[in-house]
Design a protein around this motif. Sequence first.
Motif, short mmCIF file in Angstrom:
data_model
loop_
_atom_site.label_atom_id
_atom_site.label_comp_id
_atom_site.label_asym_id
_atom_site.label_seq_id
_atom_site.Cartn_x
_atom_site.Cartn_y
_atom_site.Cartn_z
N PRO A 266 73.91 -66.31 20.13
CA PRO A 266 74.48 -66.45 19.45
C PRO A 266 75.86 -67.43 19.63
O PRO A 266 76.62 -66.29 20.47
CB PRO A 266 74.41 -65.37 18.76
CG PRO A 266 74.02 -64.40 19.24
CD PRO A 266 73.27 -65.04 20.64
N SER A 267 77.05 -68.03 18.68
CA SER A 267 78.36 -68.28 18.72
C SER A 267 78.36 -67.21 17.75
O SER A 267 78.28 -67.02 16.72
CB SER A 267 78.32 -69.41 18.94
OG SER A 267 79.64 -70.03 19.27
N LEU A 268 80.07 -67.17 18.11
CA LEU A 268 81.30 -66.92 16.73
C LEU A 268 82.03 -67.42 15.90
O LEU A 268 82.42 -68.34 17.39
CB LEU A 268 81.73 -65.36 17.99
CG LEU A 268 81.12 -64.17 18.22
CD1 LEU A 268 81.86 -63.08 18.62
CD2 LEU A 268 80.14 -63.68 16.71
N PHE A 269 82.27 -67.64 15.41
CA PHE A 269 83.39 -68.42 14.80
C PHE A 269 84.93 -68.20 15.67
O PHE A 269 85.49 -69.46 16.36
CB PHE A 269 83.74 -68.36 13.52
CG PHE A 269 85.02 -68.68 12.76
CD1 PHE A 269 84.74 -70.24 12.39
CD2 PHE A 269 85.92 -68.59 11.89
CE1 PHE A 269 85.73 -70.96 11.86
CE2 PHE A 269 87.05 -68.97 11.95
CZ PHE A 269 86.82 -69.83 11.85
N CYS A 270 85.20 -67.17 16.09
CA CYS A 270 86.72 -67.22 16.96
C CYS A 270 86.46 -68.01 18.40
O CYS A 270 87.24 -68.48 19.18
CB CYS A 270 87.23 -65.57 17.47
SG CYS A 270 85.56 -64.39 17.68
N GLU A 271 84.81 -68.23 18.39
CA GLU A 271 84.85 -69.11 20.26
C GLU A 271 85.36 -70.03 19.56
O GLU A 271 85.71 -70.40 21.01
CB GLU A 271 83.51 -68.45 20.50
CG GLU A 271 83.49 -66.50 20.72
CD GLU A 271 81.53 -66.50 21.00
OE1 GLU A 271 81.91 -65.99 21.97
OE2 GLU A 271 81.07 -67.62 20.93
N ASN A 272 85.39 -70.62 18.65
CA ASN A 272 85.95 -72.43 18.37
C ASN A 272 87.12 -72.34 19.11
O ASN A 272 87.92 -73.40 19.10
CB ASN A 272 85.48 -73.06 17.22
CG ASN A 272 83.76 -72.84 16.68
OD1 ASN A 272 83.34 -73.74 17.35
ND2 ASN A 272 83.42 -72.05 15.76
N PHE A 273 88.43 -71.29 19.05
CA PHE A 273 89.29 -71.40 19.79
C PHE A 273 89.82 -71.21 20.63
O PHE A 273 90.98 -70.87 21.20
CB PHE A 273 89.82 -70.73 18.34
CG PHE A 273 90.07 -71.08 16.56
CD1 PHE A 273 90.81 -71.98 16.04
CD2 PHE A 273 88.94 -70.05 16.11
CE1 PHE A 273 90.08 -72.16 15.22
CE2 PHE A 273 88.91 -70.01 14.42
CZ PHE A 273 89.66 -71.74 14.15
N ASP A 274 88.86 -70.76 21.61
CA ASP A 274 88.97 -70.21 23.22
C ASP A 274 88.35 -71.84 23.74
O ASP A 274 87.64 -72.22 23.12
CB ASP A 274 88.10 -69.36 23.27
CG ASP A 274 88.10 -68.11 22.32
OD1 ASP A 274 89.75 -67.59 21.85
OD2 ASP A 274 87.17 -67.38 22.23
N CYS A 275 88.57 -71.34 25.38
CA CYS A 275 88.88 -72.90 26.32
C CYS A 275 89.16 -71.27 27.66
O CYS A 275 89.78 -70.61 27.41
CB CYS A 275 89.54 -73.84 25.65
SG CYS A 275 91.39 -72.99 26.35
N VAL A 291 96.38 -68.90 18.62
CA VAL A 291 97.41 -68.88 16.80
C VAL A 291 97.67 -69.92 16.02
O VAL A 291 97.52 -70.97 15.09
CB VAL A 291 98.86 -68.30 16.49
CG1 VAL A 291 99.34 -68.02 15.20
CG2 VAL A 291 98.42 -66.61 17.02
N LEU A 292 98.22 -71.26 16.92
CA LEU A 292 98.62 -72.79 16.45
C LEU A 292 97.05 -72.91 16.20
O LEU A 292 97.22 -74.09 14.95
CB LEU A 292 99.12 -73.14 17.98
CG LEU A 292 100.08 -74.40 17.63
CD1 LEU A 292 100.78 -74.07 16.51
CD2 LEU A 292 100.10 -74.94 18.60
N LYS A 293 96.16 -72.33 17.62
CA LYS A 293 94.43 -73.51 16.92
C LYS A 293 94.41 -73.07 15.58
O LYS A 293 93.06 -73.37 14.34
CB LYS A 293 93.93 -72.95 17.65
CG LYS A 293 93.61 -73.83 19.09
CD LYS A 293 92.68 -73.19 20.48
CE LYS A 293 93.17 -74.40 21.67
NZ LYS A 293 92.34 -74.12 22.30
N TYR A 294 94.33 -72.05 14.85
CA TYR A 294 93.82 -71.63 13.13
C TYR A 294 94.77 -71.81 12.84
O TYR A 294 94.06 -72.18 11.41
CB TYR A 294 94.21 -69.78 13.74
CG TYR A 294 92.98 -68.95 14.05
CD1 TYR A 294 91.56 -68.80 13.31
CD2 TYR A 294 92.42 -68.09 15.48
CE1 TYR A 294 90.77 -68.17 13.88
CE2 TYR A 294 92.17 -67.62 16.24
CZ TYR A 294 90.78 -67.07 15.54
OH TYR A 294 89.83 -67.02 15.34
N GLY A 295 95.62 -72.08 12.99
CA GLY A 295 96.45 -72.89 11.87
C GLY A 295 96.27 -74.07 11.47
O GLY A 295 96.68 -74.30 10.82
N SER A 296 96.00 -74.47 12.64
CA SER A 296 95.65 -76.40 12.57
C SER A 296 94.56 -76.14 11.79
O SER A 296 94.80 -77.48 11.50
CB SER A 296 96.03 -76.82 14.14
OG SER A 296 96.97 -76.94 15.07
#
Length: 481
Positions: A266-275, A291-296
Amino acid sequence: MLQLSSSLEENLAALNARFGASADFYAKRIELYHCPGAIVLFDNMASLQSLWSLLLDAATRHTPSLEPERMPHSGTQVYDLLMNHSGLPAEDSPVKDMDDLIRRMTAGMAVLLLDGCKKGLVFSVQGLKSRSVEEPSGEGNLRGSREGFADLLRVNLSLLRRLIRTDTLVMETAQADCAMKTEYAICYCKDKAGKTAVARVRRTLQEAKPEVLLDSSYFVPWLFPARWRLFAPVSYTERPASAAAKLCEGKIVILVNGSPSALVLPSLFCENFDCLDDYATTAVFSSFLRVLKYGSFYLSIFLPGVFVCLAVYLPELIPPQLLFKIAAAEKATPLPLFAEMLLVIILLEIIREAGLRMPQTLGHSVSLVAALIIGDAAIGAGLLSTPVILVASITAISVFVTPSLYEPATLLRLGVTLAAGLAGPVGLVCAALGVLAALTSISAMGVPYLSGAVFSGDGVVRRNYRALSRRPFTIWQRRGS
């Protein structure tokens, strides 16, 4: 299930009935120890050169005596001789039925059939032509591996095995129940993945009946059935390094033959902002980027709706100088602000789709020229205002900061803009609550989509990687699965 016959002619007749009209079907009759036989394969999937090299190499090794009184004649005797008393490097598991025979042949193997024997010897002489291992274009990283998954399943499995060199990595292969009989693989670490989750995924994929299977994403409707869904609790990657990292977190990776895209669940929502770069830089800078990715992401969803709501329903909240410029620009256009915003958003999506589907040599030029010419001409003709185009452009750029969320962000942007334009502040608040409800209602195998507690210290703000490494974690912690 049709078992192989002891008659060589019947087996060849059955194969000819199925593949005789195909140009790539190859059947070579031979004779071994006075026993008729045939080697069957698909040309350019199995390598004839490798096959004959293998046979010649085996012929130079120790072979059984060829004295007439000791020479076997029946197919069963020849099979036992070649399988157990010769230097032929055949596969351990023989072919016993027609379905298994076709599966081995379509996997690029060659099969030796003997008259009088109901089993066939299998030789791994694959010669499949495929795209080489290259860096994926959709997942850019500054540091780390440049390797990307290829199109062949076996190549992709080898890339994972090279990264996870332990006996805990399990890679189960099977054929999908579809017309193409496409092969897929379920990969997991047996000491980290939830046993219940692995069994559920295995059972679901066995019961799935897709018409065709061209990518791992085709399995999602069976894994997580729903009438409609904006967010899916799965993610995709074309990087073996990313897939290996997810496996070490206890997740399950599904690979399909013919596709370089690996399904992670399974995948989490927060992992879309990781790399991967987040763990190669300092914790402070990684936290800033997250934080910049969440804001964008939220900017790409709500900025057009907020702009329409303020300009139409709450103009007193806009600074006077800015309000005067917006009002002056809107007076020169025939359309209301709400309609302008929707028109610009749709035009940008059309330009993006055109640039994506055009040949690569023309795609970037088409996107750039279309955006410049259409935007400048629309403003010059008085059809669109500059503030609206500016807001829509900022939104279009912001969404590419999190490309994995592009699809839901595009639909949500249109929905929020419609709600704000039709109902004002009430519609905007209802749209925001709807987005929150859509996120909170999603879970995968007992793991909420918005869950972040299992990754303590690795959420919006990341701790030092040395501190994170002190306590190994998996996505199934405190869930008992």
